[in-house]
Design a protein around this motif. Sequence first.
Motif, PDB file in Angstrom:
ATOM      1  N   VAL A  66       0.477  -1.234  -0.250  1.00  0.00           N
ATOM      2  CA  VAL A  66       0.057  -0.030   0.064  1.00  0.00           C
ATOM      3  C   VAL A  66       0.883   0.858   0.095  1.00  0.00           C
ATOM      4  N   ASN A  67       0.521   1.828  -0.706  1.00  0.00           N
ATOM      5  CA  ASN A  67       1.246   3.617  -1.413  1.00  0.00           C
ATOM      6  C   ASN A  67       3.204   3.497  -1.004  1.00  0.00           C
ATOM      7  N   CYS A  68       2.551   2.269  -2.598  1.00  0.00           N
ATOM      8  CA  CYS A  68       4.304   1.464  -2.091  1.00  0.00           C
ATOM      9  C   CYS A  68       4.534   2.699  -3.050  1.00  0.00           C
ATOM     10  N   ALA A  69       4.368   3.577  -3.950  1.00  0.00           N
ATOM     11  CA  ALA A  69       4.392   4.201  -5.285  1.00  0.00           C
ATOM     12  C   ALA A  69       4.325   5.693  -4.447  1.00  0.00           C
ATOM     13  N   ALA A  70       4.239   6.025  -3.792  1.00  0.00           N
ATOM     14  CA  ALA A  70       4.873   7.554  -2.709  1.00  0.00           C
ATOM     15  C   ALA A  70       6.541   7.419  -2.573  1.00  0.00           C
ATOM     16  N   PRO A  71       6.811   6.675  -1.780  1.00  0.00           N
ATOM     17  CA  PRO A  71       8.476   6.809  -1.338  1.00  0.00           C
ATOM     18  C   PRO A  71       9.270   6.661  -3.622  1.00  0.00           C
ATOM     19  N   LEU A  72       8.567   5.825  -4.330  1.00  0.00           N
ATOM     20  CA  LEU A  72       9.241   6.140  -6.027  1.00  0.00           C
ATOM     21  C   LEU A  72       9.509   7.629  -6.235  1.00  0.00           C
ATOM     22  N   VAL A  73       7.337   8.328  -6.290  1.00  0.00           N
ATOM     23  CA  VAL A  73       8.059   9.537  -7.009  1.00  0.00           C
ATOM     24  C   VAL A  73       8.210  10.492  -5.997  1.00  0.00           C
ATOM     25  N   TYR A  74       8.444   9.920  -4.256  1.00  0.00           N
ATOM     26  CA  TYR A  74       8.905  11.447  -3.635  1.00  0.00           C
ATOM     27  C   TYR A  74      10.969  11.513  -3.907  1.00  0.00           C
ATOM     28  N   GLY A  75      11.180   9.780  -4.303  1.00  0.00           N
ATOM     29  CA  GLY A  75      12.826   9.802  -4.792  1.00  0.00           C
ATOM     30  C   GLY A  75      12.797   9.932  -5.810  1.00  0.00           C
ATOM     31  N   PHE A  76      11.708   9.927  -6.973  1.00  0.00           N
ATOM     32  CA  PHE A  76      12.804  10.537  -8.604  1.00  0.00           C
ATOM     33  C   PHE A  76      12.516  12.329  -8.296  1.00  0.00           C
ATOM     34  N   LEU A  77      11.719  12.964  -7.487  1.00  0.00           N
ATOM     35  CA  LEU A  77      11.331  14.319  -7.841  1.00  0.00           C
ATOM     36  C   LEU A  77      12.294  14.924  -6.617  1.00  0.00           C
ATOM     37  N   THR A  78      13.279  13.931  -5.685  1.00  0.00           N
ATOM     38  CA  THR A  78      14.110  14.468  -5.129  1.00  0.00           C
ATOM     39  C   THR A  78      15.961  14.349  -6.259  1.00  0.00           C
ATOM     40  N   ALA A  79      15.676  13.244  -7.118  1.00  0.00           N
ATOM     41  CA  ALA A  79      16.216  13.244  -7.854  1.00  0.00           C
ATOM     42  C   ALA A  79      16.322  13.798  -9.329  1.00  0.00           C
ATOM     43  N   PHE A  80      15.197  14.843  -9.189  1.00  0.00           N
ATOM     44  CA  PHE A  80      15.326  15.547 -11.005  1.00  0.00           C
ATOM     45  C   PHE A  80      15.699  16.598 -10.003  1.00  0.00           C
ATOM     46  N   SER A  81      15.427  17.093  -9.056  1.00  0.00           N
ATOM     47  CA  SER A  81      16.256  18.810  -8.274  1.00  0.00           C
ATOM     48  C   SER A  81      17.401  18.435  -7.927  1.00  0.00           C
ATOM     49  N   ARG A 130      -3.818   6.530  -0.359  1.00  0.00           N
ATOM     50  CA  ARG A 130      -3.919   7.592  -1.062  1.00  0.00           C
ATOM     51  C   ARG A 130      -3.357   8.162  -2.038  1.00  0.00           C
ATOM     52  N   LEU A 131      -3.654   8.118  -2.840  1.00  0.00           N
ATOM     53  CA  LEU A 131      -3.388   9.078  -4.600  1.00  0.00           C
ATOM     54  C   LEU A 131      -3.273   9.432  -4.895  1.00  0.00           C
ATOM     55  N   ARG A 132      -4.111  11.789  -4.073  1.00  0.00           N
ATOM     56  CA  ARG A 132      -3.367  12.350  -4.470  1.00  0.00           C
ATOM     57  C   ARG A 132      -3.219  13.025  -3.207  1.00  0.00           C
ATOM     58  N   ASP A 133      -3.754  12.808  -1.952  1.00  0.00           N
ATOM     59  CA  ASP A 133      -3.340  13.457  -0.808  1.00  0.00           C
ATOM     60  C   ASP A 133      -2.523  12.971   0.220  1.00  0.00           C
ATOM     61  N   LEU A 134      -1.927  11.809   0.293  1.00  0.00           N
ATOM     62  CA  LEU A 134      -0.470  11.329   1.262  1.00  0.00           C
ATOM     63  C   LEU A 134      -0.475  12.716   1.801  1.00  0.00           C
ATOM     64  N   ASP A 135       0.349  13.110   1.419  1.00  0.00           N
ATOM     65  CA  ASP A 135       0.589  14.876   1.720  1.00  0.00           C
ATOM     66  C   ASP A 135       0.192  15.367   3.460  1.00  0.00           C
ATOM     67  N   THR A 136      -1.408  15.563   3.241  1.00  0.00           N
ATOM     68  CA  THR A 136      -1.766  15.957   4.074  1.00  0.00           C
ATOM     69  C   THR A 136      -2.781  15.543   4.742  1.00  0.00           C
ATOM     70  N   TYR A 137      -3.062  13.779   4.565  1.00  0.00           N
ATOM     71  CA  TYR A 137      -3.219  12.792   5.083  1.00  0.00           C
ATOM     72  C   TYR A 137      -2.888  12.530   6.332  1.00  0.00           C
ATOM     73  N   TYR A 138      -0.726  11.767   6.146  1.00  0.00           N
ATOM     74  CA  TYR A 138      -0.752  11.645   6.591  1.00  0.00           C
ATOM     75  C   TYR A 138       0.924  12.331   7.744  1.00  0.00           C
ATOM     76  N   ALA A 139       0.056  13.605   7.568  1.00  0.00           N
ATOM     77  CA  ALA A 139       1.335  14.718   7.817  1.00  0.00           C
ATOM     78  C   ALA A 139       1.410  14.780   8.611  1.00  0.00           C
ATOM     79  N   ASN A 140       0.649  14.506   9.840  1.00  0.00           N
ATOM     80  CA  ASN A 140       1.137  14.124  11.405  1.00  0.00           C
ATOM     81  C   ASN A 140       1.695  13.268  11.605  1.00  0.00           C
ATOM     82  N   THR A 141       1.883  12.229  11.185  1.00  0.00           N
ATOM     83  CA  THR A 141       2.112  10.676  10.888  1.00  0.00           C
ATOM     84  C   THR A 141       3.778  10.329  11.299  1.00  0.00           C
TER      85      THR A 141
END
Length: 399
Positions: A66-81, A130-141
């Motif tokens: 579940v939500n395995c795509a999240a760290p991949l996207v964040y990782g690619f976003l960081t690599a792009f930066s 969470r496909l569209r709001d993982l940032d806010t849904y887990y902001a306090n986790t």
Amino acid sequence: MREDLALYCAGSVMVLALLIKAPALRRNWDQPLMRAVCALLVVGCLLTFLAAPASLAAVNEVTGVVNCAAPLVYGFLTAFSGASVVLILHWAGGPAADVRRATRVTVWAFGTVCALIVALFVIGDAPVERLRDLDTYYANTPWLREMIVCYLLAHTVGSTALSVLCLKWTLRVDPALRPLRSGLALLMLGGLMDLGYLAAKWAAVGARWAGRDWDFLSTYAAPPMASAAALLVGSGFLVPMLGGSALWRDFSQYRRLRPLWKALRGFASRSVTTVPLTWWSPVGIRLIHRESVIDDGLLALAHWLDPAVRSAAYDAARGQGLDGPAAAVVADAAMLAAACRHRAAAERAAGGGAPACAGPDGPAPYRLGGQPLAPLAREFRRSPVVAAARRAATAPAPA
């Protein structure tokens, strides 16, 4: 669906830019700048295709996590930066040793952040997809909160650096390098749009930390800005590549010559104007054909070119503040415009047949001053001096 399509379109633009750059990469693999550009495009392609909600759901389903795509996207976003910062370091130049050292530090720093993002996701707990709001849904986790902060900080650094450098370079680059200036402007706009995306994300996450609900900023305001930023950045890399290619130069020349071609094609011989062209004929062939029509039309008007018209137009252009070479182009264009009007009037008077002109024993035909066709076509279309000469040419020139 619309969000998916926007991201896939942006990814396709980056793929196209990468395909255009691939031959140069094979020839110049030893150049760090070339490697940096291609690395940025590769990461950008993967990021834009993977960030679409449909792709996120597919990754989660295939991996079974579940939500395995999240760290991949964040990782690619960081690599792009990080790739953006590396590209900036090479663009900025300086001693080669310093650039290599700064590049190693940047790769190490952003690579560490990528690894940290994965580690924080593994030790965190995200049981609800969470496909569209993982940032806010887990902001306090716990742990996931830190993962979100890591990717936002890294991406903010990369986007800010890209925007600042493109702004500085746009102000310094030669105005004559239009494709490069256009590409830098698109990159700068893409960076600014990305900063808007980040501002919405930071505001939504910060609101969650403060106990408020501004999730609409992250869910509805940020994604369109991210899609637009990806498309602008991809186009920013694509425009200079196309603009510097032979295909683009041929197309630009072909387009600029249209005013002359349109005015002279009626005077060119049928052997030139009836050369068959198919809709799939290459731009280079079309350019050669258009130039041939123009040259043949100029020959047909040789006896109708009036030096007196040119002299008057030259004086008028100089009176408008143009220098000698620019005034000469305007004068030739004015003489040509008057000749077109004169010959067209003579053809109408002759009932549509070929009008008489000076023969072998008559006055020698006047020749243009060897002006390049593109500037001649530009002034032929837009110069007020040329327009005045065209209006004044109401009667055919004497044979």
